[in-house]
Write a protein that holds these residues in place. Structure first.
Motif, short mmCIF file in Angstrom:
data_model
loop_
_atom_site.label_atom_id
_atom_site.label_comp_id
_atom_site.label_asym_id
_atom_site.label_seq_id
_atom_site.Cartn_x
_atom_site.Cartn_y
_atom_site.Cartn_z
N GLY A 106 95.75 -108.22 71.47
CA GLY A 106 95.10 -109.49 71.79
C GLY A 106 94.51 -109.53 73.19
N SER A 107 94.76 -108.51 74.01
CA SER A 107 94.22 -108.46 75.37
C SER A 107 92.72 -108.22 75.37
N LYS A 108 92.09 -108.69 76.44
CA LYS A 108 90.67 -108.40 76.65
C LYS A 108 90.57 -107.37 77.77
N LEU A 109 89.70 -106.38 77.53
CA LEU A 109 89.48 -105.30 78.49
C LEU A 109 88.01 -105.23 78.88
N ARG A 110 87.77 -104.71 80.07
CA ARG A 110 86.41 -104.37 80.49
C ARG A 110 86.47 -103.17 81.42
N GLY A 111 85.33 -102.50 81.54
CA GLY A 111 85.24 -101.33 82.40
C GLY A 111 84.46 -101.64 83.66
N ARG A 112 84.94 -101.09 84.76
CA ARG A 112 84.27 -101.24 86.06
C ARG A 112 84.01 -99.82 86.59
N PHE A 113 82.76 -99.53 86.91
CA PHE A 113 82.34 -98.18 87.32
C PHE A 113 81.90 -98.17 88.78
N THR A 114 82.42 -97.20 89.52
CA THR A 114 82.01 -96.96 90.91
C THR A 114 81.58 -95.50 91.01
N LEU A 115 80.37 -95.28 91.50
CA LEU A 115 79.86 -93.92 91.63
C LEU A 115 80.58 -93.20 92.76
N LYS A 116 81.20 -92.09 92.42
CA LYS A 116 81.95 -91.31 93.41
C LYS A 116 81.14 -90.13 93.94
N ASP A 117 80.39 -89.48 93.06
CA ASP A 117 79.64 -88.29 93.47
C ASP A 117 78.52 -88.04 92.47
N VAL A 118 77.51 -87.32 92.90
CA VAL A 118 76.42 -86.92 92.03
C VAL A 118 75.83 -85.63 92.57
N ASN A 119 75.48 -84.72 91.66
CA ASN A 119 74.80 -83.50 92.08
C ASN A 119 74.02 -82.91 90.92
N ALA A 120 73.00 -82.17 91.29
CA ALA A 120 72.20 -81.47 90.29
C ALA A 120 72.88 -80.13 90.01
N ARG A 121 73.20 -79.88 88.75
CA ARG A 121 73.84 -78.61 88.37
C ARG A 121 72.79 -77.52 88.20
N ASN A 122 71.60 -77.92 87.77
CA ASN A 122 70.47 -77.00 87.58
C ASN A 122 69.21 -77.86 87.47
N ALA A 123 68.14 -77.31 86.95
CA ALA A 123 66.85 -78.02 86.92
C ALA A 123 66.82 -79.17 85.91
N THR A 124 67.80 -79.23 84.99
CA THR A 124 67.77 -80.27 83.96
C THR A 124 69.02 -81.15 83.91
N ASP A 125 70.10 -80.76 84.58
CA ASP A 125 71.38 -81.45 84.43
C ASP A 125 71.85 -82.12 85.73
N LEU A 126 72.08 -83.43 85.64
CA LEU A 126 72.58 -84.21 86.76
C LEU A 126 74.01 -84.62 86.42
N LEU A 127 74.96 -84.20 87.23
CA LEU A 127 76.38 -84.51 87.00
C LEU A 127 76.79 -85.68 87.87
N ARG A 128 77.21 -86.77 87.20
CA ARG A 128 77.68 -87.96 87.91
C ARG A 128 79.18 -88.10 87.72
N THR A 129 79.88 -88.39 88.79
CA THR A 129 81.31 -88.65 88.75
C THR A 129 81.51 -90.12 89.08
N ASN A 130 82.08 -90.85 88.13
CA ASN A 130 82.36 -92.27 88.34
C ASN A 130 83.86 -92.51 88.29
N THR A 131 84.33 -93.39 89.15
CA THR A 131 85.68 -93.91 89.01
C THR A 131 85.57 -95.05 88.01
N LEU A 132 86.30 -94.92 86.93
CA LEU A 132 86.33 -95.95 85.89
C LEU A 132 87.67 -96.67 85.98
N THR A 133 87.60 -97.97 86.13
CA THR A 133 88.80 -98.81 86.10
C THR A 133 88.68 -99.71 84.89
N ILE A 134 89.65 -99.61 83.97
CA ILE A 134 89.66 -100.50 82.81
C ILE A 134 90.63 -101.63 83.11
#
Length: 156
Positions: A106-134
């Motif tokens: 019966g609980s209500k949940l939501r997600g909260r995202f904070t960007l921790k890091d981002v980097n390009a792995r190669n010419a097509t892939d962007l890796l984002r690291t988010n802290t997710l708090t539910i």
């Protein structure tokens, strides 16, 4: 400048900031029961409300930790859209994950995202690291905190 480079530059400016808060989702007994059947984890603390009310400190059933975690994808849909030039997004995994508070039926949940890091792995892939708090509505302690990796794939 490529779409990936533009996305990288924009994301780098957001590191350390909250980048999204999802809508609330109710985790009811039906959802818990369906998850239990799907995962074949039908432990009584999840699926037997009468016994759970009598024999646990939770006052009733609680959601599986992995059910709570699985809602991360739904929360992300509320918070993120495809970036210009992005062709797909891929769940790349977790670095850290902690279950901090049980989620009562019966609980209500939501997600909260904070960007921790981002980097390009190669010419097509962007890796984002988010802290997710539910978060659990009405509770100070969140259900979980995780460091979630997401891969944004761009056209070559």
């Amino acid at each position: 400048m490529s779409s990936l480079q533009t996305a990288l530059t924009n994301a780098q400016a957001q590191i350390g900031t909250e980048v999204g808060v999802s809508n609330w989702i109710t985790v009811d007994q039906k959802m818990i029961d369906e998850f239990a059947k799907t995962t074949q984890d039908e432990q009584w603390i999840h699926v037997d409300p009468v016994r759970a009310a009598k024999e646990t400190p939770f006052g009733g059933t609680i959601a599986h930790g992995f059910l709570t975690l699985s809602l991360a994808s739904r929360f992300a849909y509320d918070c993120f859209s495809m970036l210009p030039g992005q062709v797909m997004g891929i769940n790349y995994g977790m670095n850290k994950l902690r279950f901090l508070m049980p989620v009562r039926a019966g609980s209500k949940l939501r997600g909260r995202f904070t960007l921790k890091d981002v980097n390009a792995r190669n010419a097509t892939d962007l890796l984002r690291t988010n802290t997710l708090t539910i978060e659990i509505e009405g509770e100070e302690t969140p259900a979980l905190v995780a460091e979630w990796l997401g891969l944004a794939v761009f056209k070559d």
